[in-house]
Design a protein around this motif. Structure first.
Motif, PDB file in Angstrom:
ATOM      1  N   LYS A 548      17.208 -29.385  82.723  1.00  0.00           N
ATOM      2  CA  LYS A 548      17.590 -28.182  81.946  1.00  0.00           C
ATOM      3  C   LYS A 548      19.037 -27.831  82.291  1.00  0.00           C
ATOM      4  CE  LYS A 548      13.477 -27.182  80.246  1.00  0.00           C
ATOM      5  NZ  LYS A 548      12.974 -28.573  80.227  1.00  0.00           N
ATOM      6  N   ILE A 549      19.865 -27.749  81.262  1.00  0.00           N
ATOM      7  CA  ILE A 549      21.289 -27.505  81.488  1.00  0.00           C
ATOM      8  C   ILE A 549      21.651 -26.040  81.231  1.00  0.00           C
ATOM      9  CG2 ILE A 549      23.631 -27.983  80.638  1.00  0.00           C
ATOM     10  CD1 ILE A 549      22.707 -30.353  82.095  1.00  0.00           C
ATOM     11  N   ILE A 550      22.256 -25.432  82.246  1.00  0.00           N
ATOM     12  CA  ILE A 550      22.856 -24.103  82.062  1.00  0.00           C
ATOM     13  C   ILE A 550      24.343 -24.327  82.309  1.00  0.00           C
ATOM     14  CG2 ILE A 550      22.906 -21.680  82.809  1.00  0.00           C
ATOM     15  CD1 ILE A 550      20.083 -23.768  84.065  1.00  0.00           C
ATOM     16  N   ALA A 551      25.131 -24.225  81.240  1.00  0.00           N
ATOM     17  CA  ALA A 551      26.548 -24.598  81.373  1.00  0.00           C
ATOM     18  C   ALA A 551      27.451 -23.372  81.302  1.00  0.00           C
ATOM     19  CB  ALA A 551      26.922 -25.577  80.268  1.00  0.00           C
ATOM     20  N   ILE A 552      28.464 -23.387  82.174  1.00  0.00           N
ATOM     21  CA  ILE A 552      29.514 -22.373  82.111  1.00  0.00           C
ATOM     22  C   ILE A 552      30.624 -23.013  81.270  1.00  0.00           C
ATOM     23  CG2 ILE A 552      31.064 -20.865  83.455  1.00  0.00           C
ATOM     24  CD1 ILE A 552      28.117 -20.676  84.388  1.00  0.00           C
ATOM     25  N   VAL A 553      30.881 -22.450  80.110  1.00  0.00           N
ATOM     26  CA  VAL A 553      31.841 -23.086  79.180  1.00  0.00           C
ATOM     27  C   VAL A 553      32.959 -22.118  78.810  1.00  0.00           C
ATOM     28  CG1 VAL A 553      30.058 -24.578  78.179  1.00  0.00           C
ATOM     29  CG2 VAL A 553      30.551 -22.362  77.111  1.00  0.00           C
ATOM     30  N   THR A 554      34.009 -22.699  78.224  1.00  0.00           N
ATOM     31  CA  THR A 554      35.113 -21.879  77.724  1.00  0.00           C
ATOM     32  C   THR A 554      34.692 -21.265  76.391  1.00  0.00           C
ATOM     33  OG1 THR A 554      36.540 -23.546  78.695  1.00  0.00           O
ATOM     34  CG2 THR A 554      37.600 -21.941  77.243  1.00  0.00           C
ATOM     35  N   GLY A 556      34.133 -20.295  72.794  1.00  0.00           N
ATOM     36  CA  GLY A 556      34.345 -21.055  71.562  1.00  0.00           C
ATOM     37  C   GLY A 556      33.953 -22.526  71.686  1.00  0.00           C
ATOM     38  N   ASP A 557      33.483 -22.942  72.860  1.00  0.00           N
ATOM     39  CA  ASP A 557      33.108 -24.357  73.043  1.00  0.00           C
ATOM     40  C   ASP A 557      31.980 -24.757  72.076  1.00  0.00           C
ATOM     41  OD1 ASP A 557      32.993 -26.745  75.281  1.00  0.00           O
ATOM     42  OD2 ASP A 557      31.037 -26.344  74.369  1.00  0.00           O
ATOM     43  N   LYS A 558      32.084 -25.990  71.536  1.00  0.00           N
ATOM     44  CA  LYS A 558      31.038 -26.434  70.600  1.00  0.00           C
ATOM     45  C   LYS A 558      30.230 -27.598  71.168  1.00  0.00           C
ATOM     46  CE  LYS A 558      32.752 -24.674  66.289  1.00  0.00           C
ATOM     47  NZ  LYS A 558      34.077 -24.159  66.689  1.00  0.00           N
ATOM     48  N   ALA A 559      30.943 -28.574  71.776  1.00  0.00           N
ATOM     49  CA  ALA A 559      30.268 -29.806  72.200  1.00  0.00           C
ATOM     50  C   ALA A 559      29.166 -29.529  73.232  1.00  0.00           C
ATOM     51  CB  ALA A 559      31.305 -30.776  72.769  1.00  0.00           C
ATOM     52  N   VAL A 560      29.469 -28.742  74.236  1.00  0.00           N
ATOM     53  CA  VAL A 560      28.471 -28.504  75.291  1.00  0.00           C
ATOM     54  C   VAL A 560      27.327 -27.648  74.742  1.00  0.00           C
ATOM     55  CG1 VAL A 560      28.086 -27.505  77.580  1.00  0.00           C
ATOM     56  CG2 VAL A 560      30.200 -28.743  77.127  1.00  0.00           C
ATOM     57  N   LYS A 561      27.685 -26.734  73.850  1.00  0.00           N
ATOM     58  CA  LYS A 561      26.673 -25.844  73.265  1.00  0.00           C
ATOM     59  C   LYS A 561      25.543 -26.659  72.619  1.00  0.00           C
ATOM     60  CE  LYS A 561      28.302 -21.533  72.144  1.00  0.00           C
ATOM     61  NZ  LYS A 561      29.258 -20.750  71.393  1.00  0.00           N
ATOM     62  N   GLU A 562      25.917 -27.780  72.014  1.00  0.00           N
ATOM     63  CA  GLU A 562      24.908 -28.603  71.347  1.00  0.00           C
ATOM     64  C   GLU A 562      23.983 -29.309  72.325  1.00  0.00           C
ATOM     65  OE1 GLU A 562      26.786 -31.215  68.570  1.00  0.00           O
ATOM     66  OE2 GLU A 562      27.528 -29.506  67.402  1.00  0.00           O
ATOM     67  N   LEU A 563      24.497 -29.560  73.523  1.00  0.00           N
ATOM     68  CA  LEU A 563      23.698 -30.309  74.502  1.00  0.00           C
ATOM     69  C   LEU A 563      22.896 -29.405  75.443  1.00  0.00           C
ATOM     70  CD1 LEU A 563      26.446 -32.840  75.648  1.00  0.00           C
ATOM     71  CD2 LEU A 563      24.375 -33.412  74.392  1.00  0.00           C
ATOM     72  N   ALA A 564      23.503 -28.273  75.782  1.00  0.00           N
ATOM     73  CA  ALA A 564      22.941 -27.444  76.863  1.00  0.00           C
ATOM     74  C   ALA A 564      21.766 -26.599  76.390  1.00  0.00           C
ATOM     75  CB  ALA A 564      24.034 -26.549  77.421  1.00  0.00           C
ATOM     76  N   ASP A 565      20.900 -26.240  77.351  1.00  0.00           N
ATOM     77  CA  ASP A 565      19.810 -25.310  77.037  1.00  0.00           C
ATOM     78  C   ASP A 565      20.351 -23.891  76.923  1.00  0.00           C
ATOM     79  OD1 ASP A 565      17.159 -26.991  77.454  1.00  0.00           O
ATOM     80  OD2 ASP A 565      18.673 -27.669  78.872  1.00  0.00           O
ATOM     81  N   HIS A 566      21.336 -23.589  77.750  1.00  0.00           N
ATOM     82  CA  HIS A 566      21.971 -22.260  77.701  1.00  0.00           C
ATOM     83  C   HIS A 566      23.450 -22.438  78.016  1.00  0.00           C
ATOM     84  CE1 HIS A 566      17.897 -20.677  78.232  1.00  0.00           C
ATOM     85  NE2 HIS A 566      17.777 -21.639  79.154  1.00  0.00           N
ATOM     86  N   VAL A 567      24.290 -21.652  77.383  1.00  0.00           N
ATOM     87  CA  VAL A 567      25.694 -21.633  77.797  1.00  0.00           C
ATOM     88  C   VAL A 567      26.104 -20.194  78.114  1.00  0.00           C
ATOM     89  CG1 VAL A 567      26.435 -23.689  76.517  1.00  0.00           C
ATOM     90  CG2 VAL A 567      26.586 -21.446  75.435  1.00  0.00           C
ATOM     91  N   ILE A 568      26.952 -20.089  79.117  1.00  0.00           N
ATOM     92  CA  ILE A 568      27.543 -18.784  79.452  1.00  0.00           C
ATOM     93  C   ILE A 568      29.039 -18.962  79.249  1.00  0.00           C
ATOM     94  CG2 ILE A 568      27.910 -17.053  81.261  1.00  0.00           C
ATOM     95  CD1 ILE A 568      25.339 -18.308  82.619  1.00  0.00           C
TER      96      ILE A 568
END
Ligand code: AGP
Length: 614
Positions: A548-554, A556-568
Motif C-alpha cells: 500500500k503506497i502513501i506518497a508525499i508528492v508535489t 499537482g503531481d499526476k504520475a504518482v497519483k495514479e499509482l499510489a493508494d493515497h497522496v499527500i
C-alpha cells in the motif's frame, strides 16, 4: 535523563517541587519522589510511576517544609520501583540525595562502605553517594558542603546532585559534572534548583548555570556560594532567562507534540530571523562569523549527533555537499566516540543536539576537541553543556521542545544547516549570485509552505485511521529524502510502538522488498526533483507486490497519483528544501496513529527527552 528540582526559602517547598517535577517529567517518568526538611526532621516520600502517582501517594502525608528536593527518574541501575526511586537516604537518616547521571565506580564504593557498616536498600548507583557523603561528614567532622566536596573527589562518573541535611534545615548543596544544573536566584535569599530552567522561569528570570566540577551552597537568606572541587571560590555568573512561560504550556493542544508540530512555521522563521537578509542578499550566522574562513577552507566536515539530530545531520550532508561543495561525513556520536577516528586540527566537527546534553554527543565533542578539531554546535537549549563546550555555534531558536519525540527541533536544525550551507557556498563562490538570491527567496517562503502542509491535517488523520492497525511500515526516499524517511520511521516507532524501517528507495530491492505484501503500508517521499522518475519506478516495484503506497508528492503531481493508494501534497520547492516540508506529514501521521492507539504521545515508554547516559 532524570529531572532534579530543589527549593530553599520562606515558602512551602512542596508545591514548588511538584510543579517543577511536572515540567521536568519529559526527562524521565519511571518514578518520582521528594524530600522535605522541616525543623529538625527529614521526610522522604517516593513511589514508582509518574509525578501524578507521587501526588496521589502524598495524600495525607507530611508535606511541610520550606527546604526540599524532588526527582523524576529514568531508570539506569535497578528497575523502576519504590525502593529505587530517589531521593535516597543515608543510614543515619540525616541526609537525602537526588541524582541525575551515572556513578561508574559505585560498586567499589559500595563494597568499601558495606565493610564500614553501611546498609544499602536499593539497586541504584546513586545510593552510594548519600552514604559516602554521610560517612565523610562523620569521619572528617566537616560540614555538609565540605563533605560533598571531599566525597565527590573519589567519585568517577557523571552527576548532577542535590543533598539536604536535617541538621542544616535551610540549606541545599548541589554539584555537577557532565549533567546539567541551573540555580534560580529568587527574591529575599530564596533559591531554586533544576536540571533545566523550565521549572525556574515562573519564579525568577535570574539564573546561574553551574559549571562542571562546581559545588553550590544554597542557603535561605544568604547569597549563592560556589566552590570547585579543588576548593577554590567561584563568583556566580548570573544570567537573565529569555524563556517565556507560555512556551511551556500546551496552549490548547491535546499534546505538546501536536503543539510543536504546529509551531514549525514560527520556529523555522525564528531560526532564520536576523540571519537571512533578503534586502542585502546575505546570510549572517553571528555565532560562527569568526569561523567563516575556516569553513571556506575546509576540505572535510564531520557531523555528529544522535537520533533525530543525526537525521538532521544527514540532511546537512546533502546541503553542504551540494551548496558548499565540502565533503561531509555524518556519524552516530555513540559510534564515533569509541573508534579512534582520524581527525586533526584542519577538521571541522558540527555537533547537533536539541537538548545540548546528550552524553554520547558530548563525549564525541571532547574526543574531537582533544584531537584539535574546531567544534561548531547546533543546539536548541541555550546555555546547555554542548553549547558551552563547543568553540562556536548557532542556536536553533525552536523554543522549548517538551514532547519526547523531536519535531520542531528537527526542522530548526535543518534550517540552520541550510543557512550554514548557503553562507559557506556564497562565500566560497560555489553558488552563483542569481542562484543564491533565488534560494534565499525560496527559503524565506518555507514557513508559509509549512503552514500550507499543516492545513492537510484532516486528510492525514484520515490516512492514519486506515493504517492504525498495521504492525509494520516502510519509509522510502532518495537523496535528502532518505533521512526524512528515517525520521518518519523513527517517529512512528517511538510514539506508536509500531515497527518501522526507513530505507533509501533503491535499496529496497536488496532485501526489504521481501517484506512487502498487501498488509504493508509503504510511505514514499516522491516529490518532483532530481530522482523523481527513479522513485516512481520504486513505487511501481512496491505496487507489483501489492504493497500500500502513501506518497508525499508535489502539488499537482499526476504520475504518482495514479499509482499510489493515497497522496499527500506539499507545495513545490527546490530539491534542497524539500525535507523541511516533507517531514511534516510524516510527523502528523505518527502523531495521529499514536493517539488512535491510545499511546502516551508526549512520554512514550522507556524513553526520555534528554539522554544524559551513554
Ligand atoms: C527523537 O524523536 C528522539 N526522541 C531522540 O532520537 C533524540 O533526537 C536524540 O536522543 C538526540 O537528542 P538531542 O537532539 O537532544 O541530542
Amino acid at each position: 535523563m532524570c529531572g532534579i528540582v530543589g527549593y530553599v526559602g520562606d515558602k512551602d517547598a512542596y508545591p514548588i517541587l511538584i510543579n517543577g517535577l511536572r515540567r521536568l517529567e519529559y526527562r524521565g517518568y519511571d518514578s518520582a519522589g521528594v524530600a522535605l526538611v522541616h525543623g529538625g526532621s527529614l521526610h522522604v516520600h517516593k513511589c514508582k510511576g509518574k509525578v501524578s502517582d507521587l501526588e496521589a501517594h502524598m495524600e495525607g502525608q507530611e508535606r511541610s517544609g520550606s527546604t526540599g528536593i524532588g526527582h523524576t527518574r529514568w531508570a539506569t541501575h535497578g528497575p523502576p520501583n519504590d525502593v529505587n526511586a530517589h531521593p535516597h537516604q543515608s543510614s543515619s537518616g540525616d541526609l537525602a540525595l537526588i541524582h541525575n547521571g551515572i556513578i561508574e565506580n559505585y560498586a567499589a564504593i559500595k563494597e568499601e562502605l558495606t565493610h564500614r557498616g553501611h546498609t544499602f536498600l536499593s539497586d541504584t548507583d546513586t545510593e552510594v553517594l548519600v552514604h559516602l557523603i554521610d560517612d565523610v561528614k562523620r569521619t572528617e567532622e566537616v560540614d555538609l558542603p565540605e563533605a560533598v566536596r571531599l566525597a565527590l573527589d573519589s567519585v568517577v562518573g557523571a552527576y548532577a546532585i542535590a543533598v539536604v541535611d536535617r541538621n542544616s534545615p535551610d540549606m541545599i548543596v548541589a554539584a555537577r559534572k557532565s549533567s546539567p544544573l541551573v540555580i534560580g536566584i529568587g527574591a529575599d535569599g530564596e533559591h531554586f534548583l533544576a536540571s533545566d530552567a523550565t521549572p525556574i522561569v515562573e519564579h525568577t528570570k535570574n539564573v546561574v548555570y553551574l559549571e562542571d566540577g562546581e559545588i553550590a551552597v544554597m542557603e535561605k537568606g544568604s547569597t549563592l556560594k560556589i566552590r570547585n572541587i579543588k576548593n577554590q571560590e567561584k563568583t556566580p555568573f548570573i544570567q537573565e532567562l529569555e524563556m517565556h512561560l507560555e512556551a511551556l504550556e500546551k496552549g490548547g493542544y491535546d499534546h505538546f507534540m501536536l503543539k510543536e508540530i504546529h509551531e514549525q512555521p514560527r520556529s523555522i522563521r525564528d531560526s532564520m530571523r536576523g540571519r537571512l537578509n533578503l534586502a542585502k542578499g546575505e546570510v549572517v550566522l553571528g555565532g560562527i562569523k569568526d569561523y567563516e574562513q575556516r569553513f571556506v577552507n575546509a576540505r572535510r566536515i564531520l557531523i555528529v549527533g544522535c537520533g533525530t539530530s543525526w537525521h538532521a545531520g544527514l540532511v546537512g550532508e546533502y546541503l553542504l555537499e551540494d551548496l558548499a561543495r565540502i565533503s561531509v561525513e555524518v556519524e552516530y556520536a555513540s559510534e564515533f566516540r569509541y573508534r579512534d577516528p582520524i581527525i586533526d586540527e584542519n577538521d571541522i566537527v558540527i555537533a547537533i543536539s536539541q537538548s545540548g546534553e546528550t552524553a554520547d554527543t558530548l563525549a564525541a565533542i571532547e574526543l574531537a576537541k582533544g584531537k584539535g578539531a574546531t567544534i561548531i554546535g547546533i543546539c536548541n537549549v541555550v546555555g546547555s553543556s554542548i553549547a558551552r563546550v563547543t568553540h562556536a555555534g548557532s542556536y536553533t531558536h525552536a523554543g522549548p521542545e517538551i514532547g519526547v519525540a523531536s519535531t520542531k527541533a528537527f526542522t530548526a536544525q535543518v534550517t540552520v544547516l541550510t543557512l550554514m550551507s548557503l553562507m559557506i557556498g556564497h562565500k566560497k563562490g560555489t553558488i552563483s549570485g542569481s542562484h543564491f538570491y533565488r534560494l534565499l527567496n525560496e527559503l524565506e517562503s518555507i514557513p508559509d509552505k509549512v503552514e500550507k502542509v499543516l492545513k492537510n491535517e484532516a486528510q492525514i488523520k484520515y490516512i492514519a485511521d486506515i493504517y492504525r492497525s498495521a504492525s509494520n511500515a516502510l519509509y522510502l526516499g532518495r537523496g535528502s529524502s532518505f533521512p526524512v524517511a528515517l525520521e518518519g520511521a523513527l517517529k512512528l516507532k517511538e510514539i506508536s510502538y509500531v515497527h518501522a524501517e526507513g530505507y533509501p528507495a533503491a535499496e529496497m530491492k536488496h532485501g526489504p522488498i521481501a517484506l512487502i505484501d498487501e498488509e504493508m503500508p509503504v510511505f514514499v517521499i516522491a516529490t518532483k526533483g532530481a530522482s523523481y522518475e527513479k522513485v516512481v519506478s520504486n513505487i511501481q516495484e512496491v505496487k507489483a507486490r501489492k504493497g500500500k503506497i502513501i506518497a508525499i508528492v508535489t502539488e499537482g503531481d499526476k504520475a504518482v497519483k495514479e499509482l499510489a493508494d493515497h497522496v499527500i501534497e506539499i507545495p513545490e520547492t527546490v530539491d534542497q528544501f524539500v525535507p523541511l516540508l516533507s517531514v511534516v506529514p510524516l510527523q502528523l501521521i505518527s502523531y495521529h496513529i499514536a493517539v488512535m492507539l491510545n499511546r502516551n504521545v508526549d512520554q512514550p515508554r522507556n524513553l526520555a527527552k534528554s539522554v544524559t547516559v551513554e
